[in-house]
Design a protein around this motif. Sequence first.
Motif, PDB file in Angstrom:
ATOM      1  N   VAL A 303       0.869  -1.179   0.000  1.00  8.84           N
ATOM      2  CA  VAL A 303       0.000   0.000   0.000  1.00  8.84           C
ATOM      3  C   VAL A 303       0.901   1.222   0.000  1.00  8.84           C
ATOM      4  O   VAL A 303       1.691   1.424   0.928  1.00  8.84           O
ATOM      5  CB  VAL A 303      -0.926   0.026   1.241  1.00  8.84           C
ATOM      6  N   THR A 304       0.811   2.039  -1.058  1.00  6.96           N
ATOM      7  CA  THR A 304       1.696   3.193  -1.172  1.00  6.96           C
ATOM      8  C   THR A 304       1.028   4.270  -2.014  1.00  6.96           C
ATOM      9  O   THR A 304      -0.105   4.113  -2.463  1.00  6.96           O
ATOM     10  CB  THR A 304       3.054   2.776  -1.777  1.00  6.96           C
ATOM     11  N   THR A 305       1.732   5.374  -2.209  1.00  6.28           N
ATOM     12  CA  THR A 305       1.205   6.471  -3.033  1.00  6.28           C
ATOM     13  C   THR A 305       1.672   6.306  -4.471  1.00  6.28           C
ATOM     14  O   THR A 305       2.649   5.608  -4.757  1.00  6.28           O
ATOM     15  CB  THR A 305       1.680   7.832  -2.506  1.00  6.28           C
ATOM     16  N   GLU A 306       0.983   6.989  -5.373  1.00  6.87           N
ATOM     17  CA  GLU A 306       1.341   6.922  -6.783  1.00  6.87           C
ATOM     18  C   GLU A 306       2.763   7.424  -7.011  1.00  6.87           C
ATOM     19  O   GLU A 306       3.537   6.827  -7.778  1.00  6.87           O
ATOM     20  CB  GLU A 306       0.356   7.744  -7.616  1.00  6.87           C
ATOM     21  N   GLU A 307       3.121   8.529  -6.359  1.00 10.70           N
ATOM     22  CA  GLU A 307       4.458   9.101  -6.503  1.00 10.70           C
ATOM     23  C   GLU A 307       5.525   8.081  -6.114  1.00 10.70           C
ATOM     24  O   GLU A 307       6.507   7.875  -6.843  1.00 10.70           O
ATOM     25  CB  GLU A 307       4.582  10.349  -5.622  1.00 10.70           C
ATOM     26  N   THR A 308       5.343   7.427  -4.981  1.00  7.21           N
ATOM     27  CA  THR A 308       6.318   6.442  -4.513  1.00  7.21           C
ATOM     28  C   THR A 308       6.369   5.240  -5.446  1.00  7.21           C
ATOM     29  O   THR A 308       7.442   4.717  -5.754  1.00  7.21           O
ATOM     30  CB  THR A 308       5.968   5.984  -3.088  1.00  7.21           C
ATOM     31  N   ALA A 309       5.202   4.794  -5.912  1.00  7.41           N
ATOM     32  CA  ALA A 309       5.133   3.635  -6.818  1.00  7.41           C
ATOM     33  C   ALA A 309       5.912   3.907  -8.096  1.00  7.41           C
ATOM     34  O   ALA A 309       6.640   3.033  -8.598  1.00  7.41           O
ATOM     35  CB  ALA A 309       3.685   3.306  -7.137  1.00  7.41           C
ATOM     36  N   ARG A 310       5.779   5.097  -8.635  1.00  7.65           N
ATOM     37  CA  ARG A 310       6.494   5.445  -9.870  1.00  7.65           C
ATOM     38  C   ARG A 310       8.011   5.436  -9.642  1.00  7.65           C
ATOM     39  O   ARG A 310       8.779   4.987 -10.498  1.00  7.65           O
ATOM     40  CB  ARG A 310       6.028   6.807 -10.385  1.00  7.65           C
ATOM     41  N   ILE A 311       8.445   5.928  -8.485  1.00 11.33           N
ATOM     42  CA  ILE A 311       9.880   5.941  -8.177  1.00 11.33           C
ATOM     43  C   ILE A 311      10.394   4.495  -8.073  1.00 11.33           C
ATOM     44  O   ILE A 311      11.471   4.174  -8.590  1.00 11.33           O
ATOM     45  CB  ILE A 311      10.130   6.688  -6.849  1.00 11.33           C
ATOM     46  N   ILE A 312       9.627   3.632  -7.428  1.00 14.25           N
ATOM     47  CA  ILE A 312      10.021   2.227  -7.291  1.00 14.25           C
ATOM     48  C   ILE A 312      10.166   1.575  -8.668  1.00 14.25           C
ATOM     49  O   ILE A 312      11.148   0.867  -8.933  1.00 14.25           O
ATOM     50  CB  ILE A 312       8.983   1.464  -6.439  1.00 14.25           C
ATOM     51  N   LEU A 313       9.215   1.806  -9.540  1.00  9.66           N
ATOM     52  CA  LEU A 313       9.257   1.213 -10.877  1.00  9.66           C
ATOM     53  C   LEU A 313      10.428   1.753 -11.683  1.00  9.66           C
ATOM     54  O   LEU A 313      11.093   1.013 -12.422  1.00  9.66           O
ATOM     55  CB  LEU A 313       7.942   1.465 -11.613  1.00  9.66           C
ATOM     56  N   GLU A 314      10.702   3.036 -11.551  1.00 10.68           N
ATOM     57  CA  GLU A 314      11.827   3.633 -12.271  1.00 10.68           C
ATOM     58  C   GLU A 314      13.166   3.068 -11.804  1.00 10.68           C
ATOM     59  O   GLU A 314      14.074   2.871 -12.615  1.00 10.68           O
ATOM     60  CB  GLU A 314      11.815   5.164 -12.070  1.00 10.68           C
ATOM     61  N   ARG A 315      13.280   2.806 -10.501  1.00  5.16           N
ATOM     62  CA  ARG A 315      14.553   2.329  -9.949  1.00  5.16           C
ATOM     63  C   ARG A 315      14.766   0.826 -10.125  1.00  5.16           C
ATOM     64  O   ARG A 315      15.839   0.305  -9.824  1.00  5.16           O
ATOM     65  CB  ARG A 315      14.634   2.672  -8.454  1.00  5.16           C
ATOM     66  N   THR A 316      13.743   0.112 -10.603  1.00  8.34           N
ATOM     67  CA  THR A 316      13.866  -1.349 -10.733  1.00  8.34           C
ATOM     68  C   THR A 316      13.647  -1.810 -12.166  1.00  8.34           C
ATOM     69  O   THR A 316      13.283  -2.948 -12.402  1.00  8.34           O
ATOM     70  CB  THR A 316      12.871  -2.053  -9.804  1.00  8.34           C
ATOM     71  N   VAL A 317      13.855  -0.912 -13.133  1.00 10.66           N
ATOM     72  CA  VAL A 317      13.683  -1.275 -14.541  1.00 10.66           C
ATOM     73  C   VAL A 317      14.676  -2.368 -14.915  1.00 10.66           C
ATOM     74  O   VAL A 317      15.852  -2.276 -14.569  1.00 10.66           O
ATOM     75  CB  VAL A 317      13.905  -0.036 -15.433  1.00 10.66           C
TER      76      VAL A 317
END
Length: 317
Positions: A303-317
């Motif tokens: 459970v997280t915010t959209e902003e945090t989710a996008r950062i996670i996805l960007e850092r784990t490409v």
Amino acid sequence: MDNNEEIRLMLKVAQMYYDNDMTQSEISKELGIYRTTISRMLKKIREKGIVKITINYSLSETFSIERQLVERFGLKEAIVVPVTGDDKKSKLKVMGQACAQLISRIVGDEDVVGLAWGSSLAEVINELEEPRESGAVFVPMVGGPSGKLESQFHVNTLVYAAAQKFKGTSYLIDVPAILERKETRDQIVESQYFQNISELWEKVTIAIFGIGSIQIKGSATWNSFYGNELFEELERGQIVGDICSQFFDIGGNLVTTSISERRIAIGLDHLHKTKYSIGVAESEEKADAIIGALRGKYVNVLVTTEETARIILERTV
């Protein structure tokens, strides 16, 4: 029935079912056809492309992001809440609401629910709806703070409040999370009191916890729980975050620290066995900690915010 007649009938059934919102029983009665035949016909209607059902995912701004998180980390579920602005309280509130709805949906009479401490979890409990009957059991997954921590964030406070909301049973923990000496910890672990808690930890089916980050070690909450003893040690290591006072690196590997043998908390290996291990966390500072928790498989619902989710996805490409 020839092919043209069959097509006409299927079109008629499709119109009645999809356009006129008639039930299968109503269609059966009006057309004089068995209900089971109507059911088979509706399946055939979709197979032949007479009716095409599409899901409008664009109605949910975050559905695509949730799906990416689920697929990338093998999650059971991801709940991503859109939040505008930088108000920390607002972010905690909307995450709390989303997590509270999830918990209300999944907690059953046979569940043993484990909770940790912190502001994120406090907001989750605050957002739970009116009390409902439940035979669920609620238990702390970590001891209390060694220093001063606001009582509203204390694990016992949260466990008791959650049990009240579900009209369930609560068990409290009367020992600190971190003891001064290993020998004291060993004595507690061997006591009958702790054995009761330990047995409940083995039965936890739903675990709900926040995720700590090395990058927020200067926060008031962190200082209240850990004091200053770990600062230098954590900075020297490859630690990115913690769950229930157990530290891990960006790959999700557990890291031994000076408190490892003085800690009272559920082992993170237990989180691999629970039906739901729900991590509630947000912020750019916590992104690496969340990634480590996901890679370590300590979390199967995020459970997280959209902003945090996008950062996670960007850092784990």
